[in-house]
Scaffold this motif. Sequence first.
Motif, short mmCIF file in Angstrom:
data_model
loop_
_atom_site.label_atom_id
_atom_site.label_comp_id
_atom_site.label_asym_id
_atom_site.label_seq_id
_atom_site.Cartn_x
_atom_site.Cartn_y
_atom_site.Cartn_z
N ALA A 153 0.83 -1.21 0.00
CA ALA A 153 0.00 0.00 0.00
C ALA A 153 0.86 1.26 0.00
N ARG A 154 1.91 1.25 -0.83
CA ARG A 154 2.85 2.38 -0.85
C ARG A 154 2.16 3.69 -1.19
N CYS A 155 1.24 3.66 -2.14
CA CYS A 155 0.59 4.91 -2.56
C CYS A 155 -0.20 5.54 -1.43
N ILE A 156 -0.84 4.71 -0.59
CA ILE A 156 -1.59 5.22 0.55
C ILE A 156 -0.64 5.71 1.64
N CYS A 157 0.38 4.91 1.93
CA CYS A 157 1.34 5.30 2.96
C CYS A 157 2.03 6.62 2.60
N CYS A 158 2.26 6.83 1.30
CA CYS A 158 2.90 8.06 0.85
C CYS A 158 2.07 9.28 1.23
N VAL A 159 0.75 9.20 1.00
CA VAL A 159 -0.14 10.33 1.32
C VAL A 159 -0.01 10.70 2.80
#
Length: 354
Positions: A220-226
Amino acid sequence: MTRHSLLFWGLVVTAVALSGVAYSLFVYGGRAHIGAIFSVFIAMPIIAFERRLFLSHYRNWLHGLATPSFLVFSLATYYGLMVAGYVTGGYLLKISGTIEETWHQIFILPWNVVFYTFAVTGSIVFVLRVRDLLGSDIFTSLLTGRYRKPVREERVFLFIDLVGSTSFAEKHGDLRTQEFLGALFTALAEPVRRHHGTIDDYIGDAVIITWPLERGIRDARCICCVFDIIDQIEANSDRWMSQFGQMPRLRAALHGGEIITAEIGVDHHKIAYFGDTVNTTARLESLCRTLGRPVLISQDLAQRMTMPATIHADYLGEHGLRGRGQPIGVIALARQAKPMSTSAAPRLAAGAAE
């Protein structure tokens, strides 16, 4: 360090060492291994300094100077790093019996070495800055010509928009607003890099970040990035308040799917993305304002990954988006006070579909 970082630094060290080998062969006609060792000791501190591995606060101060002062202090800094590296490398080679030069020769850096080092490090730093400007993925793609012919692929897109930029500009002026945006975009860079994303473009007060689909949904990199971006801003609240009188507030939207990627342009080349996925992400970001939720993700993308245990997902139903015929399932994301069990996390996306 990640495998990507190890590969990056391995290539840089190899390039620096080969430059030392070339210098030794052309100038001295031999002792290639000595040239490689000296080159690494002399040039790598400069490159590491430029990559913010040490003295990062000093480097930031340096880059904030006026151009004449910046040039003078930069040259002085580079020369000091060269001398330190040359003396350290020479000392270690001398006490190990690898070289027979006198101590005087070891402690005096020849000017031909200085000029050669400036040429080598300047070239490498220039290439790395272009790579940073374009993003590592886009830089590599332009070099290899991967997208000279349009390619169909799947990607994740993250649109981030600064809330209240117009009112800030009316109150503080365009110049101050640009400084505010510059500081915000700088704060975004490290979380995006850490989660293996690429900043594709800046459009006014908005940023477009993208991942290849498999890379973006892994862990879930894209979510963690946010949320790492939000956390970083909140962690520096005192600095934001002292410098700008307010903290940035963001709206963010995530969506993924099939797009067409192509290299466009003649004098100015760019990797561009075409398709409904990009437009849907932009419309989803606009929906943040309507629904009063700062972070939204499409149900389609959410179902393709396991939600982090620290993130609460709230299914908001299906919503029609301007320019899109089919309604889309929308999920609001937020930090939750108490982490849920890992067994419950995977059920969030599935529950949203019910």
